[in-house]
Design a protein around this motif. Structure first.
Motif, mmCIF file in Angstrom:
data_model
loop_
_atom_site.group_PDB
_atom_site.id
_atom_site.type_symbol
_atom_site.label_atom_id
_atom_site.label_comp_id
_atom_site.label_asym_id
_atom_site.label_seq_id
_atom_site.Cartn_x
_atom_site.Cartn_y
_atom_site.Cartn_z
ATOM 1 N N THR A 142 91.689 62.604 8.018
ATOM 2 C CA THR A 142 91.369 61.858 6.813
ATOM 3 C C THR A 142 92.008 62.539 5.606
ATOM 4 N N ILE A 200 85.071 54.762 -2.377
ATOM 5 C CA ILE A 200 85.395 55.027 -0.974
ATOM 6 C C ILE A 200 84.082 55.371 -0.300
ATOM 7 N N ASP A 201 83.685 54.593 0.704
ATOM 8 C CA ASP A 201 82.474 54.965 1.431
ATOM 9 C C ASP A 201 82.872 55.633 2.747
ATOM 10 N N ASP A 226 85.273 53.571 4.922
ATOM 11 C CA ASP A 226 86.626 53.526 4.348
ATOM 12 C C ASP A 226 87.355 54.845 4.574
ATOM 13 N N TYR A 227 86.616 55.923 4.458
ATOM 14 C CA TYR A 227 87.195 57.257 4.571
ATOM 15 C C TYR A 227 87.854 57.480 5.933
ATOM 16 N N VAL A 281 88.928 54.953 8.143
ATOM 17 C CA VAL A 281 89.785 53.867 8.617
ATOM 18 C C VAL A 281 91.249 54.279 8.738
ATOM 19 N N HIS A 282 91.809 54.890 7.704
ATOM 20 C CA HIS A 282 93.233 55.265 7.756
ATOM 21 C C HIS A 282 93.513 56.265 8.868
#
Length: 137
Positions: free
Chosen positions: A65, A113-114, A117-118, A120-121
């Motif tokens: 992340t 950013i929750d 979301d943190y 996902v990438h």
């Protein structure tokens, strides 16, 4: 009232060899194979065929992340009180069970950013070998 950590002399002595700051990040590791089910989401135009591959052999995808600096109050609790980050977050931000909500990243970014979301990438990047199997598998 702001609390100062470490609070006792023994905690101060024990903390002398600890870093003064902590950076937050998470690793993502995915294991799969070259089977059709693992490569079903391959990129359009990728010419990979699992027919000539050992489908029992395991392959790994790795990513991490984004990284951000934790505030000093969180660092002190984690380093000097051996608290898990979620518990330290609860104490500093006066929340309950925050590790199951938006997480530390959520409160520090004011919800921009929750926790989901943190990750996902990093998840998408760890899947690259199965998105482009012709290049990796």
């Amino acid at each position: 009232e702001k609390q100062h950590y470490p609070q006792t002399e023994s905690e101060r002595q024990n903390s002398q060899n600890l870093p003064e700051e902590l950076w937050c990040m998470a690793w993502m590791a995915i294991v799969g194979s070259s089977s059709e089910s693992c490569t079903a989401a391959k990129a359009e135009g990728d010419n990979f065929s699992s027919e000539d591959k050992d489908q029992t052999s395991k392959s790994w995808g790795y990513a991490k992340t984004g990284t951000f600096l934790l505030p000093p109050a969180l660092c002190a609790l984690v380093l000097n009180k051996n608290m898990e980050l979620g518990d330290a977050d609860d104490e500093v931000f006066k929340r309950v069970n925050s590790k199951h909500g938006g997480g530390t990243v959520g409160i520090l970014t004011d919800g921009e950013i929750d926790r989901a979301d943190y990750y996902v990438h990093a998840l998408k990047l760890a899947l690259v070998p199965w998105i482009r199997p012709e290049l990796y598998l």
